[in-house]
Enzyme design. Structure first.
Site, PDB file in Angstrom:
ATOM      1  N   ARG A 241       0.847  -1.193   0.000  1.00 28.73           N
ATOM      2  CA  ARG A 241       0.000   0.000   0.000  1.00 28.73           C
ATOM      3  C   ARG A 241       0.880   1.240   0.000  1.00 28.73           C
ATOM      4  O   ARG A 241       1.877   1.294   0.728  1.00 28.73           O
ATOM      5  CB  ARG A 241      -0.902   0.043   1.246  1.00 28.73           C
ATOM      6  CG  ARG A 241      -1.917  -1.091   1.351  1.00 28.73           C
ATOM      7  CD  ARG A 241      -3.053  -0.931   0.357  1.00 28.73           C
ATOM      8  NE  ARG A 241      -4.083  -1.948   0.553  1.00 28.73           N
ATOM      9  CZ  ARG A 241      -4.076  -3.159   0.001  1.00 28.73           C
ATOM     10  NH1 ARG A 241      -3.075  -3.497  -0.800  1.00 28.73           N
ATOM     11  NH2 ARG A 241      -5.043  -4.017   0.222  1.00 28.73           N
ATOM     12  N   ASP A 265       6.050  -0.364  -6.031  1.00 29.33           N
ATOM     13  CA  ASP A 265       4.932  -0.586  -6.947  1.00 29.33           C
ATOM     14  C   ASP A 265       3.746   0.302  -6.597  1.00 29.33           C
ATOM     15  O   ASP A 265       2.828   0.454  -7.398  1.00 29.33           O
ATOM     16  CB  ASP A 265       4.486  -2.055  -6.888  1.00 29.33           C
ATOM     17  CG  ASP A 265       3.393  -2.380  -7.896  1.00 29.33           C
ATOM     18  OD1 ASP A 265       3.583  -2.081  -9.092  1.00 29.33           O
ATOM     19  OD2 ASP A 265       2.351  -2.920  -7.488  1.00 29.33           O
ATOM     20  N   GLU A 270      -1.489   8.184  -6.711  1.00 29.02           N
ATOM     21  CA  GLU A 270      -1.214   7.461  -7.960  1.00 29.02           C
ATOM     22  C   GLU A 270      -2.041   8.038  -9.099  1.00 29.02           C
ATOM     23  O   GLU A 270      -3.273   8.117  -8.968  1.00 29.02           O
ATOM     24  CB  GLU A 270      -1.527   5.971  -7.773  1.00 29.02           C
ATOM     25  CG  GLU A 270      -0.609   5.327  -6.742  1.00 29.02           C
ATOM     26  CD  GLU A 270      -0.878   3.836  -6.544  1.00 29.02           C
ATOM     27  OE1 GLU A 270      -1.879   3.327  -7.093  1.00 29.02           O
ATOM     28  OE2 GLU A 270      -0.102   3.178  -5.843  1.00 29.02           O
ATOM     29  N   HIS A 292       1.847   0.189 -10.032  1.00 24.46           N
ATOM     30  CA  HIS A 292       0.832  -0.569  -9.290  1.00 24.46           C
ATOM     31  C   HIS A 292       0.401  -1.802 -10.083  1.00 24.46           C
ATOM     32  O   HIS A 292      -0.768  -1.963 -10.449  1.00 24.46           O
ATOM     33  CB  HIS A 292      -0.368   0.313  -8.964  1.00 24.46           C
ATOM     34  CG  HIS A 292      -1.156  -0.190  -7.781  1.00 24.46           C
ATOM     35  ND1 HIS A 292      -1.808   0.648  -6.920  1.00 24.46           N
ATOM     36  CD2 HIS A 292      -1.397  -1.444  -7.313  1.00 24.46           C
ATOM     37  CE1 HIS A 292      -2.412  -0.059  -5.977  1.00 24.46           C
ATOM     38  NE2 HIS A 292      -2.165  -1.341  -6.206  1.00 24.46           N
TER      39      HIS A 292
END
Length: 543
Positions: A241, A265, A270, A292
């Site tokens: 997360r 990631d 985002e 992600h």
């Protein structure tokens, strides 16, 4: 019949596919439904298609909010073919009586494999070497890496994904250590993992990977202090997360050479906003980044679609739905159903009171409920216990698996003896340090008010709210004034209070209901000021 109602007699239930899903998803639905398709991003088309839909299947592009629900008078299920539910208004769905399901385990293998991919990419400098060679350079000596063999990997959070990562990295002959305050040493031993404190973990790890839920307590849990304690040759990876790692502190640590690199990631925002620390991290030469991609495999996407299709079948067939995130599905007696959210909340309170990993849990149901099938309350208790402490979404089907994975023995106990209330649910947990913790609750009055009626054998009676503080201390004059004054000075309003004691001058249990959470620094001050033997702040997560 109301003007906006739809006559559902003598028709197949309508299942609406609002986004492209795999053929296997449609096959999993079977022939019993009228399966239709619509472009979920076209709001007007979506609204029209929802008019007679019994279920809608979506991915991430379709937004199901209060406005969409207002156009869906017979909708029973929203099924998200994936893990995240950011595009579903769960509160509005619950208010409309619409079940929300997702596929919480569909991406765990993919996420674990991506974690290993980031670790290998960092160790062998694969992305940088690829970019160099693609640009026409041949610089073998510039990209010397490191073996994973006999290195130490530290896993923060030993849930399902963390355990999969541990198993895969053990195959590289790595030393696997972990920090997870809710995992017993016996469970860790089964996984071949050594449990350490977070301080020791960050100091000993060559690679550190985090797999925790994002909560106020875990946000930024890997920050400047941890980076300073790490080896200068160490790497940190986050595929869980955004925000679990303090991005500004990470940027400083990388620029100052406090650690060797990072694999990311996920990010706080985002895509990362230009000018932010996250955006700067994507340009660092010693950082490997992906957009992600944790669940972005064909297998994970297909598992997600098939999983929610099966949940839709169960829900529309009136059975217990494994992955319902807001309401309990299935054929449950109306007399039992109000006890489900009560028991979930008791589970969260039990977790909040536990100071050591849980080894066993008794779910005791006393009173008139003894004459009913209350098996769902066992599931509700486990869902409540694990919701605050694991990274994955907890559902009625994976909660028993989570207990099994952690070596927690669970027993449902029923009898018809309840002296003070028509029904009482008691959760009694044994902890790894040999101690016990217990909480009891009931429903009272025509409105079925959820009440806490006992903690560790101390009788209390107060409504269950979002914010509580539980204190155990030696009873003496002036204690209430001490914490009342401290909280009042900080602008923390005490909305309710119950104090239980057996004898004057003995131990007193005080349970407070608060309008807002208390900062940790203030909690520490009050704990020390009253010399409390037990002092816990409990914040309930909305189901």
């Amino acid at each position: 019949m109301p003007e906006n109602a739809v006559n559902t007699s003598a028709r197949k239930p309508v299942v609406l596919l609002a986004e492209t899903l795999s053929p296997a998803t449609v096959d999993a639905l079977g022939p019993d439904f009228d399966v239709r398709s619509v472009d979920g991003t076209d709001r007007e088309a979506l609204f029209a298609a929802l008019a007679d839909a019994d279920a809608v299947l979506i991915r991430s592009a379709t937004r199901i909010d209060a406005e969409a629900l207002s156009h869906a008078p017979v909708l029973k299920v929203v099924a998200r073919a994936g893990v995240g539910l950011d595009n579903v208004d769960i509160k509005a769905s619950t208010a409309a009586g619409v079940m929300v399901v997702n596929a919480p385990t569909s991406n765990i293998v993919s996420a674990a494999e991506l974690t290993v991919g980031h670790i290998l990419s960092l160790a062998r400098r694969i992305p940088a070497a690829h970019a160099s060679l693609s640009a026409g350079a041949w610089k073998r000596s510039s990209y010397t890496g490191a073996e994973l063999f006999e290195k130490t990997v530290g896993i923060v959070g030993l849930g399902r994904i963390g355990a999969l990562v541990a198993a895969r990295l053990a195959a590289f002959d790595m030393r696997v250590v972990a920090y997870d305050p809710y995992v017993t040493s016996a469970r860790a031993q089964q996984l071949g993992v050594q449990l350490l404190s977070l301080e020791d973990l960050v100091a000993e790890s060559d690679f550190l990977t985090i797999h925790m839920p994002k909560t106020p307590e875990t946000t930024g849990m890997i920050g400047a202090e941890q980076f300073r304690a790490m080896k200068k040759t160490a790497y940190v990876v986050n595929v869980a997360r955004g925000g679990l790692i303090d991005e500004e502190a990470l940027l400083v640590a990388l620029q100052n050479g406090e650690i060797a690199g990072a694999g990311l990631d996920v990010f706080t925002s985002e895509p990362p906003v230009e000018g932010s620390a996250a955006h700067a991290l994507t340009a660092q030469p010693n950082v490997v980044v992906t957009p992600h991609l944790g669940a972005s495999t064909d297998e994970a996407q297909e598992k997600a679609g098939v999983s929610v299709a099966r949940s839709v079948r169960l829900a529309l067939g009136g059975d217990l739905v494994p992955d319902a995130v807001n309401v309990a599905g299935g054929v449950i007696d109306p007399y039992v159903r109000p006890g489900i959210p009560l028991t979930e909340k008791l589970g969260q309170i039990l977790s909040g009171l536990a100071h050591s990993p849980l080894t066993s849990l008794d779910v005791e149901v006393h009173g008139e409920l003894n004459g009913y099938d209350v098996g769902v309350l066992r599931l509700a208790a486990l869902k409540g216990v694990f919701t605050p402490i694991v990274s994955e979404t907890v559902s009625y089907v994976n909660a028993p698996l989570l207990a099994e994975q952690r070596g927690v023995a669970v027993r449902l106990v029923q009898d018809d003896v309840s002296e003070e209330y028509r029904n009482v649910v008691t959760l009694r947990g044994a902890l790894a340090d040999g101690s016990q913790v217990s909480v009891s609750g009931t429903l009272t009055g025509p409105k079925q008010i959820e009440k806490l009626v006992a903690i560790n054998g101390h009788a209390v009676e107060l409504p269950i709210e979002k914010h509580h503080v539980v204190m155990l201390y030696t009873d003496r004059p002036g204690i209430v004034a001490v914490y009342g004054q401290r909280f009042g000075d900080a602008g923390i309003n005490i909305a309710g209070m119950q104090i239980a004691r057996e004898t004057a001058g003995g131990q007193a249990l005080s349970v407070l209901t608060l309008d807002s959470p208390i900062p940790e620094t203030l909690l520490d001050e009050v704990r020390e000021a009253i010399d409390a033997d037990l002092f816990r702040q409990i914040e309930l997560v909305e189901a």
